[in-house]
Motif scaffolding. Structure first.
Motif, mmCIF file in Angstrom:
data_model
loop_
_atom_site.group_PDB
_atom_site.id
_atom_site.type_symbol
_atom_site.label_atom_id
_atom_site.label_comp_id
_atom_site.label_asym_id
_atom_site.label_seq_id
_atom_site.Cartn_x
_atom_site.Cartn_y
_atom_site.Cartn_z
ATOM 1 N N ARG A 212 9.633 52.553 -3.057
ATOM 2 C CA ARG A 212 8.593 53.306 -3.761
ATOM 3 C C ARG A 212 8.364 54.671 -3.114
ATOM 4 O O ARG A 212 7.927 55.619 -3.772
ATOM 5 C CB ARG A 212 7.286 52.500 -3.765
ATOM 6 C CG ARG A 212 6.333 52.889 -4.868
ATOM 7 C CD ARG A 212 4.904 52.409 -4.603
ATOM 8 N NE ARG A 212 4.790 51.020 -4.243
ATOM 9 C CZ ARG A 212 4.462 50.023 -5.078
ATOM 10 N NH1 ARG A 212 4.250 50.296 -6.335
ATOM 11 N NH2 ARG A 212 4.356 48.786 -4.631
ATOM 12 N N SER A 237 14.318 48.580 -3.578
ATOM 13 C CA SER A 237 13.264 47.562 -3.542
ATOM 14 C C SER A 237 12.833 47.262 -4.976
ATOM 15 O O SER A 237 13.144 48.011 -5.912
ATOM 16 C CB SER A 237 12.058 48.074 -2.747
ATOM 17 O OG SER A 237 11.391 49.071 -3.510
ATOM 18 N N THR A 255 14.346 38.105 -5.356
ATOM 19 C CA THR A 255 14.652 37.992 -6.775
ATOM 20 C C THR A 255 15.722 39.002 -7.192
ATOM 21 O O THR A 255 15.880 39.292 -8.367
ATOM 22 C CB THR A 255 13.379 38.178 -7.625
ATOM 23 O OG1 THR A 255 12.624 39.271 -7.097
ATOM 24 C CG2 THR A 255 12.529 36.940 -7.614
HETATM 25 P P1 FAD Z 1 5.795 49.744 -0.902
HETATM 26 O O1 FAD Z 1 5.416 48.430 -0.323
HETATM 27 O O2 FAD Z 1 4.768 50.466 -1.700
HETATM 28 O O3 FAD Z 1 6.280 50.633 0.312
HETATM 29 C C1 FAD Z 1 6.608 51.987 0.176
HETATM 30 C C2 FAD Z 1 6.860 52.509 1.567
HETATM 31 O O4 FAD Z 1 7.304 53.835 1.499
HETATM 32 C C3 FAD Z 1 5.614 52.494 2.466
HETATM 33 O O5 FAD Z 1 5.916 51.773 3.650
HETATM 34 C C4 FAD Z 1 5.364 53.967 2.759
HETATM 35 O O6 FAD Z 1 4.892 54.185 4.083
HETATM 36 C C5 FAD Z 1 6.746 54.546 2.569
HETATM 37 N N1 FAD Z 1 6.728 55.967 2.191
HETATM 38 C C6 FAD Z 1 6.032 56.552 1.198
HETATM 39 N N2 FAD Z 1 6.340 57.857 1.124
HETATM 40 C C7 FAD Z 1 7.235 58.108 2.106
HETATM 41 C C8 FAD Z 1 7.913 59.258 2.550
HETATM 42 N N3 FAD Z 1 7.750 60.459 1.938
HETATM 43 N N4 FAD Z 1 8.754 59.162 3.621
HETATM 44 C C9 FAD Z 1 8.940 57.975 4.240
HETATM 45 N N5 FAD Z 1 8.321 56.840 3.862
HETATM 46 C C10 FAD Z 1 7.474 56.906 2.806
HETATM 47 N N6 FAD Z 1 10.582 43.134 -3.506
HETATM 48 C C11 FAD Z 1 11.868 43.483 -3.288
HETATM 49 O O7 FAD Z 1 12.147 44.569 -2.733
HETATM 50 N N7 FAD Z 1 12.877 42.629 -3.677
HETATM 51 C C12 FAD Z 1 12.649 41.452 -4.286
HETATM 52 O O8 FAD Z 1 13.599 40.737 -4.625
HETATM 53 C C13 FAD Z 1 11.309 41.060 -4.513
HETATM 54 N N8 FAD Z 1 11.015 39.869 -5.080
HETATM 55 C C14 FAD Z 1 9.692 39.507 -5.226
HETATM 56 C C15 FAD Z 1 9.383 38.229 -5.711
HETATM 57 C C16 FAD Z 1 8.065 37.840 -5.825
HETATM 58 C C17 FAD Z 1 7.782 36.459 -6.361
HETATM 59 C C18 FAD Z 1 7.035 38.733 -5.470
HETATM 60 C C19 FAD Z 1 5.594 38.304 -5.572
HETATM 61 C C20 FAD Z 1 7.323 39.977 -4.989
HETATM 62 C C21 FAD Z 1 8.666 40.395 -4.857
HETATM 63 N N9 FAD Z 1 8.976 41.668 -4.368
HETATM 64 C C22 FAD Z 1 10.293 41.969 -4.118
HETATM 65 C C23 FAD Z 1 7.959 42.703 -4.178
HETATM 66 C C24 FAD Z 1 7.527 42.884 -2.743
HETATM 67 O O9 FAD Z 1 6.478 42.004 -2.439
HETATM 68 C C25 FAD Z 1 7.052 44.336 -2.494
HETATM 69 O O10 FAD Z 1 6.013 44.622 -3.414
HETATM 70 C C26 FAD Z 1 8.134 45.389 -2.649
HETATM 71 O O11 FAD Z 1 9.262 45.039 -1.876
HETATM 72 C C27 FAD Z 1 7.596 46.720 -2.168
HETATM 73 O O12 FAD Z 1 8.555 47.723 -2.390
HETATM 74 P P2 FAD Z 1 8.516 49.046 -1.515
HETATM 75 O O13 FAD Z 1 8.695 48.683 -0.080
HETATM 76 O O14 FAD Z 1 9.481 49.994 -2.099
HETATM 77 O O15 FAD Z 1 7.082 49.634 -1.823
#
Ligand code: FAD
Length: 324
Positions: A212, A237, A255
């Motif tokens: 994200r 992700s 997933t």
């Molecule tokens: P976020 O958690 O929002 O993290 C974004 C990160 O980016 C933060 O740490 C932030 O500090 C960093 N960031 C923001 N801007 C910058 C920048 N400019 N420079 C550097 N860093 C920055 N997730 C998966 O990935 N795969 C799966 O298969 C999966 N299956 C799931 C199954 C279930 C049943 C459930 C409930 C959830 C599942 N999820 C899965 C979702 C998971 O729980 C997280 O919500 C998801 O992985 C978060 O994605 P993210 O790390 O990209 O986003």
């Protein structure tokens, strides 16, 4: 290589061109550590048997057919090979197609099924499959109480490779195979080939994933640029997928796809347990995140706390400079 001569049957994945898939070397490598690898190729090209021999198969059984086969004819071929070889274990790639074949074959042959193994070994009682569970936090073993296990092996998880065996036995094509009569799930299938110069995510040696933190589909291109500089596959992700930055086929995690590359680079990914479940067995993990407390740093071998839009272009420039 085990001194045991007990056969281990390996179902070789074949690509639409009929060549053996990149997962083959690791499958045969894993088989060689617990016995004598016997490769089954269904619908391979003229070169496929030699490719399996190069990967270290001691015996290669080829069945003719369309490389883009439906599942049932492959299970039929697997059953014939199983009855002929009587192996100590059946190893199949943990791909989508491999899991489908493994589950159906295990039910049909009344055999135990172990899925998503990251290793195999042999003890006094037989073959043991090793699994990485709870997001890679624990290793656990599975073994059948009796009979032969059917084991799907996670792509990229096995380092063992087998030597080519000079006196490998080729069991020639048995001709077009008879169909068991079990109903197929579809009449015809069309292979859809995606043109990409990047490696396939499953089984890739290097993966660069974005989360994200990339903030938009347009900015997600930065992930692809770093992947290209490293010769890596592109992952993501679920949050990045849900936001529409990249198709779901790139999702890594519980997933999504499970990967075990030599190098995994996580950009703007927090490291939720569901994401880690699909990448924690990577050999070297590099994380770039602006939040020093992000859980991804708990599993990272190397971490950079910083804004990825500042750091990543510098990394790409440094990589490009080294190529000159
Ligand atoms: P976020 O958690 O929002 O993290 C974004 C990160 O980016 C933060 O740490 C932030 O500090 C960093 N960031 C923001 N801007 C910058 C920048 N400019 N420079 C550097 N860093 C920055 N997730 C998966 O990935 N795969 C799966 O298969 C999966 N299956 C799931 C199954 C279930 C049943 C459930 C409930 C959830 C599942 N999820 C899965 C979702 C998971 O729980 C997280 O919500 C998801 O992985 C978060 O994605 P993210 O790390 O990209 O986003």
């Amino acid at each position: 290589m085990s001194s045991s001569e007990n056969p281990i049957l390996v179902l070789v994945d074949v690509d639409p061109a009929g060549d053996v898939a990149s997962s083959t070397a690791a499958l045969i490598g894993a088989a060689s550590t617990i016995g004598r690898p016997v490769a089954l190729i269904v619908g391979g090209s003229a070169d496929a048997a030699e490719q399996a021999a190069q990967a270290g198969a001691a015996e290669i059984i080829s069945e003719e057919g369309d490389a883009a086969l439906l599942t049932v004819p492959i299970i039929d071929a697997l059953q014939r090979a199983y009855e002929g070889v009587r192996p100590d274990a059946v190893l199949i790639s943990n791909s989508i197609a491999g899991r489908d074949v493994a589950g159906r074959f295990a039910v049909r042959a009344k055999l135990a099924l172990s899925v998503d193994a990251v290793g195999v070994s042999r003890d006094d009682e037989g073959i043991v499959a090793h699994h990485s569970v709870y997001g890679g936090a624990y290793l656990t073993d599975s073994a059948p109480t009796f009979g032969t296990p059917v084991i799907t092996v996670r792509q990229g998880a096995i380092d063992a490779r087998a030597e080519r065996i000079d006196d490998a036995v080729f069991t020639g094509a048995t001709g077009a195979f008879p169909v068991s009569g079990v109903a197929a799930t579809a009449g015809t299938i069309d292979a859809v080939e995606q043109a990409s110069s990047r490696p396939e995510l499953r089984g890739a040696a290097r993966v660069v994933s974005g989360g994200r933190g990339l903030a938009s589909k347009e900015k997600f291109v930065l992930v692809e640029e770093l992947a290209d500089a490293l010769g890596a596959a592109v992952g993501a992700s679920r949050a990045a997928v849900d936001a529409g930055y990249i198709p779901q086929s790139h999702q890594v995690g519980q997933t999504g796809v499970s990967v075990s590359p030599q190098l995994y680079v996580a950009l703007g990914i927090s490291g939720a347990i569901q994401h880690r479940a699909g990448m924690q067995t990577s050999k070297t993990i590099v994380a770039i995140n602006k939040d020093a407390e992000a859980p991804i740093f708990d599993v990272a071998d190397f971490g950079i706390v910083g804004d990825l839009f500042t750091v990543v272009p510098q990394v790409i420039a440094a990589l490009e400079a080294r190529k000159k």
